[in-house]
Scaffold this motif. Structure first.
Motif, PDB file in Angstrom:
ATOM      1  N   ILE A  65       0.836  -1.202   0.000  1.00  0.00           N
ATOM      2  CA  ILE A  65       0.000   0.000   0.000  1.00  0.00           C
ATOM      3  C   ILE A  65       0.872   1.253   0.000  1.00  0.00           C
ATOM      4  O   ILE A  65       0.677   2.170  -0.816  1.00  0.00           O
ATOM      5  N   ASN A  66       1.851   1.298   0.890  1.00  0.00           N
ATOM      6  CA  ASN A  66       2.688   2.493   0.992  1.00  0.00           C
ATOM      7  C   ASN A  66       3.588   2.665  -0.217  1.00  0.00           C
ATOM      8  O   ASN A  66       3.788   3.781  -0.700  1.00  0.00           O
ATOM      9  N   SER A  67       4.109   1.573  -0.736  1.00  0.00           N
ATOM     10  CA  SER A  67       4.936   1.653  -1.932  1.00  0.00           C
ATOM     11  C   SER A  67       4.114   2.122  -3.129  1.00  0.00           C
ATOM     12  O   SER A  67       4.551   2.976  -3.907  1.00  0.00           O
ATOM     13  N   ALA A  68       2.900   1.566  -3.278  1.00  0.00           N
ATOM     14  CA  ALA A  68       2.033   1.946  -4.395  1.00  0.00           C
ATOM     15  C   ALA A  68       1.629   3.417  -4.310  1.00  0.00           C
ATOM     16  O   ALA A  68       1.579   4.119  -5.330  1.00  0.00           O
ATOM     17  N   LEU A  69       1.340   3.899  -3.107  1.00  0.00           N
ATOM     18  CA  LEU A  69       0.964   5.307  -2.943  1.00  0.00           C
ATOM     19  C   LEU A  69       2.106   6.231  -3.355  1.00  0.00           C
ATOM     20  O   LEU A  69       1.877   7.269  -3.998  1.00  0.00           O
ATOM     21  N   GLU A  70       3.325   5.849  -2.990  1.00  0.00           N
ATOM     22  CA  GLU A  70       4.479   6.678  -3.349  1.00  0.00           C
ATOM     23  C   GLU A  70       4.692   6.686  -4.860  1.00  0.00           C
ATOM     24  O   GLU A  70       4.941   7.741  -5.459  1.00  0.00           O
ATOM     25  N   HIS A  71       4.580   5.531  -5.496  1.00  0.00           N
ATOM     26  CA  HIS A  71       4.721   5.463  -6.954  1.00  0.00           C
ATOM     27  C   HIS A  71       3.583   6.215  -7.650  1.00  0.00           C
ATOM     28  O   HIS A  71       3.783   6.841  -8.690  1.00  0.00           O
ATOM     29  N   ASN A  72       2.379   6.136  -7.059  1.00  0.00           N
ATOM     30  CA  ASN A  72       1.227   6.792  -7.678  1.00  0.00           C
ATOM     31  C   ASN A  72       1.381   8.313  -7.666  1.00  0.00           C
ATOM     32  O   ASN A  72       0.875   9.006  -8.548  1.00  0.00           O
ATOM     33  N   LYS A  73       2.073   8.850  -6.658  1.00  0.00           N
ATOM     34  CA  LYS A  73       2.322  10.292  -6.612  1.00  0.00           C
ATOM     35  C   LYS A  73       3.094  10.759  -7.843  1.00  0.00           C
ATOM     36  O   LYS A  73       2.957  11.900  -8.287  1.00  0.00           O
ATOM     37  N   LYS A  74       3.906   9.853  -8.383  1.00  0.00           N
ATOM     38  CA  LYS A  74       4.697  10.173  -9.568  1.00  0.00           C
ATOM     39  C   LYS A  74       3.959   9.801 -10.846  1.00  0.00           C
ATOM     40  O   LYS A  74       4.525   9.889 -11.947  1.00  0.00           O
ATOM     41  N   GLY A  75       2.705   9.344 -10.708  1.00  0.00           N
ATOM     42  CA  GLY A  75       1.892   9.003 -11.869  1.00  0.00           C
ATOM     43  C   GLY A  75       2.369   7.786 -12.626  1.00  0.00           C
ATOM     44  O   GLY A  75       2.117   7.653 -13.827  1.00  0.00           O
ATOM     45  N   ALA A  76       3.046   6.861 -11.922  1.00  0.00           N
ATOM     46  CA  ALA A  76       3.669   5.730 -12.608  1.00  0.00           C
ATOM     47  C   ALA A  76       2.833   4.456 -12.602  1.00  0.00           C
ATOM     48  O   ALA A  76       3.151   3.504 -13.322  1.00  0.00           O
ATOM     49  N   VAL A  77       1.771   4.391 -11.805  1.00  0.00           N
ATOM     50  CA  VAL A  77       0.967   3.165 -11.702  1.00  0.00           C
ATOM     51  C   VAL A  77      -0.052   3.111 -12.842  1.00  0.00           C
ATOM     52  O   VAL A  77      -0.809   4.061 -13.058  1.00  0.00           O
ATOM     53  N   LEU A  78      -0.068   2.010 -13.571  1.00  0.00           N
ATOM     54  CA  LEU A  78      -1.042   1.803 -14.653  1.00  0.00           C
ATOM     55  C   LEU A  78      -2.243   1.062 -14.073  1.00  0.00           C
ATOM     56  O   LEU A  78      -2.295  -0.167 -14.057  1.00  0.00           O
ATOM     57  N   TRP A  79      -3.224   1.807 -13.595  1.00  0.00           N
ATOM     58  CA  TRP A  79      -4.334   1.221 -12.854  1.00  0.00           C
ATOM     59  C   TRP A  79      -5.224   0.335 -13.719  1.00  0.00           C
ATOM     60  O   TRP A  79      -5.851  -0.602 -13.216  1.00  0.00           O
ATOM     61  N   SER A  80      -5.288   0.602 -15.019  1.00  0.00           N
ATOM     62  CA  SER A  80      -6.091  -0.253 -15.896  1.00  0.00           C
ATOM     63  C   SER A  80      -5.516  -1.668 -15.950  1.00  0.00           C
ATOM     64  O   SER A  80      -6.264  -2.659 -16.014  1.00  0.00           O
ATOM     65  N   LEU A  81      -4.195  -1.780 -15.914  1.00  0.00           N
ATOM     66  CA  LEU A  81      -3.558  -3.094 -15.884  1.00  0.00           C
ATOM     67  C   LEU A  81      -3.728  -3.755 -14.512  1.00  0.00           C
ATOM     68  O   LEU A  81      -3.953  -4.963 -14.420  1.00  0.00           O
ATOM     69  N   VAL A  82      -3.628  -2.957 -13.461  1.00  0.00           N
ATOM     70  CA  VAL A  82      -3.803  -3.485 -12.105  1.00  0.00           C
ATOM     71  C   VAL A  82      -5.173  -4.131 -11.946  1.00  0.00           C
ATOM     72  O   VAL A  82      -5.311  -5.214 -11.369  1.00  0.00           O
ATOM     73  N   ALA A  83      -6.205  -3.492 -12.497  1.00  0.00           N
ATOM     74  CA  ALA A  83      -7.575  -3.984 -12.331  1.00  0.00           C
ATOM     75  C   ALA A  83      -7.737  -5.374 -12.917  1.00  0.00           C
ATOM     76  O   ALA A  83      -8.291  -6.280 -12.261  1.00  0.00           O
ATOM     77  N   TRP A  84      -7.258  -5.582 -14.146  1.00  0.00           N
ATOM     78  CA  TRP A  84      -7.447  -6.890 -14.785  1.00  0.00           C
ATOM     79  C   TRP A  84      -6.496  -7.942 -14.230  1.00  0.00           C
ATOM     80  O   TRP A  84      -6.865  -9.118 -14.108  1.00  0.00           O
ATOM     81  N   LEU A  85      -5.281  -7.552 -13.893  1.00  0.00           N
ATOM     82  CA  LEU A  85      -4.370  -8.495 -13.240  1.00  0.00           C
ATOM     83  C   LEU A  85      -4.952  -8.979 -11.916  1.00  0.00           C
ATOM     84  O   LEU A  85      -4.823 -10.162 -11.561  1.00  0.00           O
ATOM     85  N   SER A  86      -5.607  -8.079 -11.185  1.00  0.00           N
ATOM     86  CA  SER A  86      -6.125  -8.406  -9.857  1.00  0.00           C
ATOM     87  C   SER A  86      -7.196  -9.487  -9.886  1.00  0.00           C
ATOM     88  O   SER A  86      -7.307 -10.290  -8.956  1.00  0.00           O
ATOM     89  N   VAL A  87      -7.994  -9.514 -10.944  1.00  0.00           N
ATOM     90  CA  VAL A  87      -9.028 -10.560 -11.058  1.00  0.00           C
ATOM     91  C   VAL A  87      -8.368 -11.936 -11.087  1.00  0.00           C
ATOM     92  O   VAL A  87      -8.761 -12.859 -10.354  1.00  0.00           O
ATOM     93  N   GLY A  88      -7.346 -12.083 -11.928  1.00  0.00           N
ATOM     94  CA  GLY A  88      -6.623 -13.355 -11.984  1.00  0.00           C
ATOM     95  C   GLY A  88      -5.859 -13.633 -10.708  1.00  0.00           C
ATOM     96  O   GLY A  88      -5.776 -14.780 -10.254  1.00  0.00           O
ATOM     97  N   ILE A  89      -5.312 -12.582 -10.107  1.00  0.00           N
ATOM     98  CA  ILE A  89      -4.526 -12.722  -8.877  1.00  0.00           C
ATOM     99  C   ILE A  89      -5.366 -13.318  -7.751  1.00  0.00           C
ATOM    100  O   ILE A  89      -4.923 -14.229  -7.035  1.00  0.00           O
ATOM    101  N   ILE A  90      -6.574 -12.813  -7.562  1.00  0.00           N
ATOM    102  CA  ILE A  90      -7.429 -13.293  -6.471  1.00  0.00           C
ATOM    103  C   ILE A  90      -7.756 -14.768  -6.640  1.00  0.00           C
ATOM    104  O   ILE A  90      -7.714 -15.546  -5.675  1.00  0.00           O
ATOM    105  N   LEU A  91      -8.056 -15.177  -7.860  1.00  0.00           N
ATOM    106  CA  LEU A  91      -8.325 -16.601  -8.115  1.00  0.00           C
ATOM    107  C   LEU A  91      -7.054 -17.431  -7.922  1.00  0.00           C
ATOM    108  O   LEU A  91      -7.087 -18.528  -7.350  1.00  0.00           O
TER     109      LEU A  91
END
Length: 264
Positions: A65-91
């Motif tokens: 959480i803290n690492s992602a927040l810091e990276h997100n401040k720099k606009g580096a997180v691709l949230w569209s990819l995170v969303a679809w990866l997360s579906v597979g990740i949970i399963l």
């Protein structure tokens, strides 16, 4: 008890820096360290490895959480990819936790040892899929499938998935900094769903030490989380300033030592 808590605080600091710097959740260090710590505390051999993995995943929630927040401040997180990866990740994490539950502690330690050595070789010699000059954004089926594999492996090894997510994303044309940032965000669903499954799998086990929720040992989780949350941000800042090739090589030496120790 004071010495034990100090150990967990120092371990959390190291894991936090690694999480931010390399896009890994710190589990490659946390799991082996907890295995040795739990052995010293007299935890039953049958469950200590599962307890180490579950506790590691629980701590990675805070680190990611803290690492992602810091990276997100720099606009580096691709949230569209995170969303679809997360579906597979949970399963995948649900299946990975079930797989780990079917293995005894000794076999699980050897599997983790092999993984640590493989990751050390990969980091030391920079082995992995090379980033194309320009590649298309990964499609949804590829993201779902990759997320499933990443989640499954992460739940077995007690890691945040960065050692798998970052190479996949760079192979698919994502820049290294964005891959690290996106991997940090993916660590949150990996750790949360994985820790939850290990809690369920270990619930009510009579061999668990006091202050455990299933296969999550709360004193270790809290001690590691306290410092990892602070140092993850420090590591994320370093990732945008340093060329960490030498650090990766030193980290690889540590992983070889850790992995080999599981076979001695």
């Amino acid at each position: 008890m004071a010495a034990v808590l100090l150990t967990y605080l120092v371990l959390g600091a190291a894991a936090g820096v690694l999480a931010g710097l390399f896009g890994v959740g710190g589990g490659l260090i946390i799991v082996p360290a907890l295995v040795y710590s739990f052995k010293a505390q007299g935890v039953a051999p049958d469950i200590l490895t599962h307890l180490a993995i579950g506790t590691s995943l629980a701590t990675i929630i805070f680190t990611s959480i803290n690492s992602a927040l810091e990276h997100n401040k720099k606009g580096a997180v691709l949230w569209s990819l995170v969303a679809w990866l997360s579906v597979g990740i949970i399963l995948g994490t649900a299946l990975g936790a079930k797989t780990a539950a079917l293995l005894n502690g000794e076999h699980l330690q050897k599997i983790i040892g092999v993984f640590a050595i493989v990751m050390a070789i990969k980091m030391a010699f920079d082995i992995g899929p090379k980033q194309p000059a320009q590649g298309p954004s990964p499609r949804k089926p590829a993201l779902l499938s990759a997320g499933g594999v990443i989640g499954w492996a992460s739940a077995i090894f007690g890691i945040g998935g960065g050692t798998l997510t970052v190479p996949f994303l760079t192979w698919r044309g994502v820049s290294m900094q964005r891959a690290v940032a996106t991997s940090s965000a993916c660590g949150v669903p990996i750790a949360a769903s994985g820790a939850f499954m290990f809690m369920l799998n270990g619930w009510g086990d009579p061999q668990l030490p006091e202050y455990s929720l299933g296969f999550v040992y709360l004193p270790a989780m809290l001690g590691i989380a306290l410092t990892s949350m602070i140092f993850a941000r420090f590591g994320a800042r370093l990732a945008h300033r340093l060329q960490p090739k030498r650090l990766k090589q030193l980290f690889a030496l540590l992983l070889v030592s850790v992995g080999t120790s599981f076979f001695i």
